[in-house]
Design a protein around this motif. Structure first.
Motif, PDB file in Angstrom:
ATOM      1  N   TYR A   9       3.523   9.327   5.658  1.00  0.00           N
ATOM      2  CA  TYR A   9       5.088   9.175   5.682  1.00  0.00           C
ATOM      3  C   TYR A   9       5.674   9.643   6.998  1.00  0.00           C
ATOM      4  O   TYR A   9       5.497  10.743   7.491  1.00  0.00           O
ATOM      5  CB  TYR A   9       5.467  10.190   4.582  1.00  0.00           C
TER       6      TYR A   9
ATOM      7  N   ALA B  52       0.690  -1.236   0.154  1.00  0.00           N
ATOM      8  CA  ALA B  52       0.124   0.078   0.162  1.00  0.00           C
ATOM      9  C   ALA B  52       0.719   1.286   0.111  1.00  0.00           C
ATOM     10  O   ALA B  52       0.352   2.343  -0.554  1.00  0.00           O
ATOM     11  CB  ALA B  52      -0.816   0.110   1.138  1.00  0.00           C
ATOM     12  N   TYR B  53       2.144   1.333   0.628  1.00  0.00           N
ATOM     13  CA  TYR B  53       2.745   2.412   0.788  1.00  0.00           C
ATOM     14  C   TYR B  53       3.445   2.857  -0.692  1.00  0.00           C
ATOM     15  O   TYR B  53       3.295   4.196  -1.173  1.00  0.00           O
ATOM     16  CB  TYR B  53       4.269   2.123   1.608  1.00  0.00           C
TER      17      TYR B  53
ATOM     18  N   ALA C  23      11.900  10.205  -4.137  1.00  0.00           N
ATOM     19  CA  ALA C  23      10.997  10.342  -2.847  1.00  0.00           C
ATOM     20  C   ALA C  23      10.428   9.371  -2.371  1.00  0.00           C
ATOM     21  O   ALA C  23      10.499   9.140  -1.012  1.00  0.00           O
ATOM     22  CB  ALA C  23       9.948  11.341  -3.411  1.00  0.00           C
TER      23      ALA C  23
ATOM     24  N   THR D 149       8.530  10.427   8.391  1.00  0.00           N
ATOM     25  CA  THR D 149       9.338  11.142   8.997  1.00  0.00           C
ATOM     26  C   THR D 149       8.962  12.716   8.504  1.00  0.00           C
ATOM     27  O   THR D 149       9.458  13.564   8.907  1.00  0.00           O
ATOM     28  CB  THR D 149      10.610  11.057   8.054  1.00  0.00           C
TER      29      THR D 149
ATOM     30  N   PHE E  39      -6.370   4.254   0.791  1.00  0.00           N
ATOM     31  CA  PHE E  39      -6.599   2.800   1.053  1.00  0.00           C
ATOM     32  C   PHE E  39      -7.264   2.618   2.362  1.00  0.00           C
ATOM     33  O   PHE E  39      -7.436   3.256   3.270  1.00  0.00           O
ATOM     34  CB  PHE E  39      -5.017   2.000   1.177  1.00  0.00           C
TER      35      PHE E  39
ATOM     36  N   VAL F  60      -1.731   4.758   5.344  1.00  0.00           N
ATOM     37  CA  VAL F  60      -0.337   5.062   4.629  1.00  0.00           C
ATOM     38  C   VAL F  60       0.056   6.569   4.969  1.00  0.00           C
ATOM     39  O   VAL F  60      -0.500   7.377   4.464  1.00  0.00           O
ATOM     40  CB  VAL F  60      -0.356   4.791   3.339  1.00  0.00           C
TER      41      VAL F  60
ATOM     42  N   THR G 262      -0.819   5.527 -13.395  1.00  0.00           N
ATOM     43  CA  THR G 262      -1.586   6.199 -12.234  1.00  0.00           C
ATOM     44  C   THR G 262      -1.526   7.792 -12.289  1.00  0.00           C
ATOM     45  O   THR G 262      -2.485   8.469 -12.218  1.00  0.00           O
ATOM     46  CB  THR G 262      -1.137   5.696 -10.726  1.00  0.00           C
TER      47      THR G 262
ATOM     48  N   LEU H 151      -3.105   1.194 -10.735  1.00  0.00           N
ATOM     49  CA  LEU H 151      -2.167   0.412 -10.015  1.00  0.00           C
ATOM     50  C   LEU H 151      -2.171  -1.107 -10.737  1.00  0.00           C
ATOM     51  O   LEU H 151      -1.176  -1.949 -10.591  1.00  0.00           O
ATOM     52  CB  LEU H 151      -2.794   0.060  -8.534  1.00  0.00           C
TER      53      LEU H 151
ATOM     54  N   ASN I 297       4.806  17.396  -4.893  1.00  0.00           N
ATOM     55  CA  ASN I 297       5.240  16.447  -6.195  1.00  0.00           C
ATOM     56  C   ASN I 297       4.773  17.087  -7.510  1.00  0.00           C
ATOM     57  O   ASN I 297       5.414  16.661  -8.493  1.00  0.00           O
ATOM     58  CB  ASN I 297       4.708  14.982  -5.965  1.00  0.00           C
ATOM     59  N   ARG I 298       3.881  17.714  -7.707  1.00  0.00           N
ATOM     60  CA  ARG I 298       3.178  18.265  -8.945  1.00  0.00           C
ATOM     61  C   ARG I 298       3.528  19.736  -9.180  1.00  0.00           C
ATOM     62  O   ARG I 298       2.929  20.140  -9.992  1.00  0.00           O
ATOM     63  CB  ARG I 298       1.603  17.946  -9.027  1.00  0.00           C
TER      64      ARG I 298
ATOM     65  N   LYS J 123      11.763   3.371   6.604  1.00  0.00           N
ATOM     66  CA  LYS J 123      11.446   1.864   6.992  1.00  0.00           C
ATOM     67  C   LYS J 123      12.553   1.061   7.336  1.00  0.00           C
ATOM     68  O   LYS J 123      12.349   0.034   8.007  1.00  0.00           O
ATOM     69  CB  LYS J 123      10.644   1.359   6.019  1.00  0.00           C
TER      70      LYS J 123
ATOM     71  N   GLN K 232       1.903   2.020  -3.304  1.00  0.00           N
ATOM     72  CA  GLN K 232       0.589   2.329  -4.267  1.00  0.00           C
ATOM     73  C   GLN K 232       0.312   3.810  -3.839  1.00  0.00           C
ATOM     74  O   GLN K 232       0.244   4.605  -4.795  1.00  0.00           O
ATOM     75  CB  GLN K 232      -0.462   1.401  -3.857  1.00  0.00           C
ATOM     76  N   ALA K 233       0.647   4.099  -2.478  1.00  0.00           N
ATOM     77  CA  ALA K 233      -0.164   5.332  -2.220  1.00  0.00           C
ATOM     78  C   ALA K 233       0.891   6.446  -2.734  1.00  0.00           C
ATOM     79  O   ALA K 233       0.750   7.417  -3.381  1.00  0.00           O
ATOM     80  CB  ALA K 233       0.015   5.564  -0.587  1.00  0.00           C
ATOM     81  N   ALA K 234       2.359   5.857  -2.765  1.00  0.00           N
ATOM     82  CA  ALA K 234       3.242   7.057  -3.500  1.00  0.00           C
ATOM     83  C   ALA K 234       2.951   7.320  -4.663  1.00  0.00           C
ATOM     84  O   ALA K 234       3.064   8.344  -5.124  1.00  0.00           O
ATOM     85  CB  ALA K 234       4.685   6.478  -3.210  1.00  0.00           C
ATOM     86  N   LYS K 235       2.611   6.052  -5.595  1.00  0.00           N
ATOM     87  CA  LYS K 235       2.345   6.444  -6.888  1.00  0.00           C
ATOM     88  C   LYS K 235       1.222   7.241  -7.035  1.00  0.00           C
ATOM     89  O   LYS K 235       1.081   8.177  -8.033  1.00  0.00           O
ATOM     90  CB  LYS K 235       1.804   4.920  -7.549  1.00  0.00           C
ATOM     91  N   ILE K 236       0.108   7.183  -6.160  1.00  0.00           N
ATOM     92  CA  ILE K 236      -1.106   8.254  -6.462  1.00  0.00           C
ATOM     93  C   ILE K 236      -0.657   9.431  -6.135  1.00  0.00           C
ATOM     94  O   ILE K 236      -1.137  10.486  -6.570  1.00  0.00           O
ATOM     95  CB  ILE K 236      -2.097   7.692  -5.274  1.00  0.00           C
ATOM     96  N   ASP K 237       0.430   9.614  -5.059  1.00  0.00           N
ATOM     97  CA  ASP K 237       0.783  10.990  -4.779  1.00  0.00           C
ATOM     98  C   ASP K 237       1.673  11.383  -5.677  1.00  0.00           C
ATOM     99  O   ASP K 237       2.189  12.549  -5.571  1.00  0.00           O
ATOM    100  CB  ASP K 237       1.308  10.903  -3.420  1.00  0.00           C
TER     101      ASP K 237
ATOM    102  N   TYR L 260      11.286   9.045   1.485  1.00  0.00           N
ATOM    103  CA  TYR L 260      10.425   9.186   2.539  1.00  0.00           C
ATOM    104  C   TYR L 260       9.515   7.566   2.923  1.00  0.00           C
ATOM    105  O   TYR L 260       9.048   7.691   3.902  1.00  0.00           O
ATOM    106  CB  TYR L 260       9.187   9.812   2.034  1.00  0.00           C
ATOM    107  N   ILE L 261       9.926   6.674   2.176  1.00  0.00           N
ATOM    108  CA  ILE L 261       9.332   5.461   2.516  1.00  0.00           C
ATOM    109  C   ILE L 261      10.284   4.421   2.727  1.00  0.00           C
ATOM    110  O   ILE L 261      10.468   3.896   3.814  1.00  0.00           O
ATOM    111  CB  ILE L 261       8.323   4.714   1.456  1.00  0.00           C
TER     112      ILE L 261
ATOM    113  N   PRO M  62       1.217  15.209  -2.117  1.00  0.00           N
ATOM    114  CA  PRO M  62       0.883  15.105  -3.625  1.00  0.00           C
ATOM    115  C   PRO M  62       0.894  16.474  -4.249  1.00  0.00           C
ATOM    116  O   PRO M  62       1.119  16.440  -5.624  1.00  0.00           O
ATOM    117  CB  PRO M  62      -0.682  14.640  -3.390  1.00  0.00           C
TER     118      PRO M  62
ATOM    119  N   ALA N  72       4.831  10.631  -6.356  1.00  0.00           N
ATOM    120  CA  ALA N  72       6.289  10.444  -5.723  1.00  0.00           C
ATOM    121  C   ALA N  72       7.055  10.024  -6.930  1.00  0.00           C
ATOM    122  O   ALA N  72       6.800   9.054  -7.339  1.00  0.00           O
ATOM    123  CB  ALA N  72       6.183   9.766  -4.694  1.00  0.00           C
TER     124      ALA N  72
END
Lengths: 293, 361
Positions: B93, A182-183, A196, B95, B87, B91, B78, B58, B108-109, A205, A185-190, A200-201, B105, A192
């Motif tokens: 970040y 999910a991390y 990044a 840090t 989700f 989820v 995506t 995805l 990044n854009r 981790k 996937q979320a990064a793709k949506i955001d 950031y992930i 988001p 990143a």
């Protein structure tokens, strides 16, 4: 309040562990402490010398040199092995037949006894019969680890990287595998970038496993003895005489028990101190906000 | 902003295959209108998340096409599709601070600080995060973390759709209610297309204008909450929606009459005789009532009476066919006899699990 029953029998249960620790660690350490404050002229006659040996060691240029060499060595191999290990772990496949292949390949160097690793590289680098040394010589590169301090250092460093980067890789890989999909996937949506995602992930981790990796690699490299001893014997000159090699020379070669004992205690305290510093600094990275609320 | 069309979408996680059982999604055709609030409802493992991931890019479907308006986006990333997705589990970040998480988001854009800051602050206020904007996200509780995830989905204003994958699972019930109303409010205000995946019918029915019900990789019905309730297109919909679900019993059809365990029930309109032996009659517990024995109705025996507060659920048996009846008050006791009454307007007939209407087939 319920009165707690105090059962003194428990002490007997701890006794075996206590004895084992006493014989394996405490008593040998105490004999070292004992030697470090005495002087001897042979015949098993000892006399009190106080903190004399400690002062002597701390002010001895020979100790300073070995100590700096040791710091430099650990610094270099950490600077190479940690980033390299992270890179390899990132490049390793996450599923499919590649996983077992990579894992086994990575684990191989870790399974080889240390003196064998030393011997492998000792022969590998020889100019007359070694594959590496001979090839380099044929290419016209002046490489001779027996005479050239730089070549000796390079050989020892490359050997250590070859031997131990796998440990960092395996630890990092375990850290990476524990990140839920999910991390990503979320990064793709955001939106990143790859960088990044790493910053950031993946890196946050991996923080815990990296702490372990740095600590293990630091302690091990700071105490390195077998491999450089087999390859260079501390030479040419004293150029690869690290702390432990120097210590063995002093204790067994020259039989200077007092100074050697004092040195090993200082050595021990330095490792303890540096490990504590690493641990504190690294476990505080990313936690600094805790004081804020 | 776009209409999203799924054309003959099918997906198998093991790649192209001849065997229909390998497919997690089995041939879907559907259009999500721009600006609609949809719920995607179905039991766990029915393919809801797979469908969502295909819409967001995805996952690339094994077969079929996805169109945004008329543009084929099946193979677009995506990023290029400009979709937000939230989700099931938070989820965040670790840090970054809450502020940085919400701004991510946009950052990044390549949006400017000037643009980002007021928007993040406004959104944080709406989600109740304004007091923790500058704390590290890592130290927050699970429901605050999930609010951050929601926030990251809502921060962009030009998205084609926002997809929610059971986002309120980790949130406690009180907060769930509040967040759901906020989502509805946001939907009204900004007119995003929203697709909300859930297995909770209350959530689906309160959130959505239109509910898509999935079952075993297929879409079994698309409709308004009323349609799903009154005219379930598939026995699964009848059973899945409602509490308790629709009573579904085998029957035989004879023109205007259905025979259940030898008792005839008037259907109001006549049905053509079905080609299949699998014929069932479905009626909601809300549309049944119980008369004292001897009065008009089917003779049934009361098996159990459950008092659930607002009303009572009476379980009755006609031979071995069981019906649940919802009644405000009931005097009868377990073991008593009664007469079961159903109004023909609310009786649905299913052939091979699919609803048929009178006069056709």
């Amino acid at each position: 309040m319920i009165q707690k029953q105090v059962n003194q029998k428990a002490w007997f249960m701890v006794l075996p562990v206590f004895l084992i620790v006493a014989f394996s660690a405490v008593i040998p350490l105490m004999t070292v402490v004992n030697y470090s404050v005495q002087d001897t002229f042979g015949n098993n006659v000892f006399s009190w010398y106080g903190l004399g040996w400690f002062e002597e060691i701390i002010h001895s240029p020979r100790f300073h040199d070995a100590f700096l060499r040791q710091l430099l060595f650990s610094g270099i191999i950490l600077a190479i092995e940690i980033p390299l290990g992270i890179c390899i772990a990132l490049a390793m496949p996450k599923k499919g037949w590649g996983v077992p292949v990579c894992l086994v390949t990575m684990a191989l160097p870790l399974l080889i006894p240390w003196n064998v690793v030393g011997t492998i590289w000792q022969i590998f680098g020889r100019v007359d019969i070694g594959l590496l040394g001979h090839t380099l010589a044929q290419m016209g590169i002046n490489y001779n680890y027996v005479q050239d301090p730089l070549a000796a250092w390079l050989t020892v460093i490359v050997m250590d990287v070859w031997h131990w980067t796998s440990l960092v890789v395996l630890l990092c890989y375990a850290g990476l595998c524990s990140i839920p999909d999910a991390y990503y996937q979320a990064a793709k949506i955001d939106g990143a970038t790859r960088l990044a995602v790493f910053r950031y992930i993946q890196l946050p981790k991996m923080q815990r496993v990296l702490l372990i990796a740095v600590l293990l690699r630091f302690m091990d490299s700071f105490m390195i003895y077998t491999e450089p001893f087999v390859i260079t014997g501390g030479g040419p000159g004293n150029s690869t005489t690290f702390l432990s090699i120097d210590l063995v020379k002093m204790a067994i070669g020259q039989f200077d028990l007092g100074p050697a004992a004092a040195m090993s205690l200082i050595y021990f305290l330095v490792i303890l101190l540096l490990s504590w510093v690493f641990y504190t600094v690294m476990s505080n990275v990313g936690e600094e906000s805790k004081g804020g609320h | 902003m776009a209409n999203i069309t799924l054309k003959e979408i099918a997906h198998s996680y093991t790649g192209e295959s001849e065997n229909p059982d390998d497919f997690a999604l089995k041939r879907l055709d559907l259009t999500w209108r721009d600006g609609g609030a949809y719920a995607l409802l179905g039991p766990s493992g029915c393919g809801k998340t797979t469908l969502l991931n295909i819409i967001s890019g995805l996952l690339i479907p094994t077969r079929g096409q996805i169109l945004f308006n008329d543009q084929d986006v099946t193979r677009l990333s995506t990023e290029q599709r400009n979709i937000a997705q939230i989700f099931q589990f938070p989820v965040i970040y670790d840090t970054m601070t809450v502020f940085e998480n919400l701004a991510f988001p946009l950052k990044n854009r390549g949006r400017s600080k000037k643009e980002i800051e007021p928007r993040v602050i406004a959104l944080a206020q709406m989600l109740g995060l304004e007091n923790s904007l500058h704390t590290k996200a890592q130290h927050l509780t699970a429901d605050l973390k999930q609010k951050i995830s929601l926030g990251r989905g809502l921060i962009r204003q030009s998205v084609n759709a926002i997809l929610f994958d059971e986002p309120l699972t980790v949130i406690d019930p009180q907060m769930k209610w509040e967040l759901r109303s906020q989502l509805k409010h946001l939907h009204k205000k900004f007119g995003f297309t929203m697709i909300y995946v859930t297995h909770d019918q209350t959530e689906a029915l309160t959130f959505a204008d239109e509910v898509v019900v999935m079952y075993e990789g297929k879409i079994v019905q698309v409709g308004t909450p009323e349609e799903l309730f009154e005219k379930p297109a598939h026995t699964f919909v009848g059973y899945f929606i409602g509490s308790p679900g629709m009573n579904i019993v085998p029957c035989e059809l004879q023109g205007r009459t259905a025979l259940v365990k030898g008792q005839s029930i008037d259907l109001g309109t006549s049905y053509a005789s079905p080609t299949s032996k699998n014929v069932k009659l479905g009626v909601r517990p809300e549309h049944l009532s119980l008369n004292p024995p001897g009065e008009e109705g089917l003779p049934v025996r009361i098996v159990k009476v459950d008092d659930i507060g607002r009303h009572k659920i009476v379980k009755v048996a006609l031979d071995d066919a069981i019906f649940n009846v919802i009644m405000p008050e009931v005097a009868a006791m377990t073991g008593d006899m009664g007469s079961l009454v159903m109004s023909s307007d609310h009786v649905n007939i299913y052939v091979d699990e699919n609803r048929v209407t009178g006069g056709t087939l």
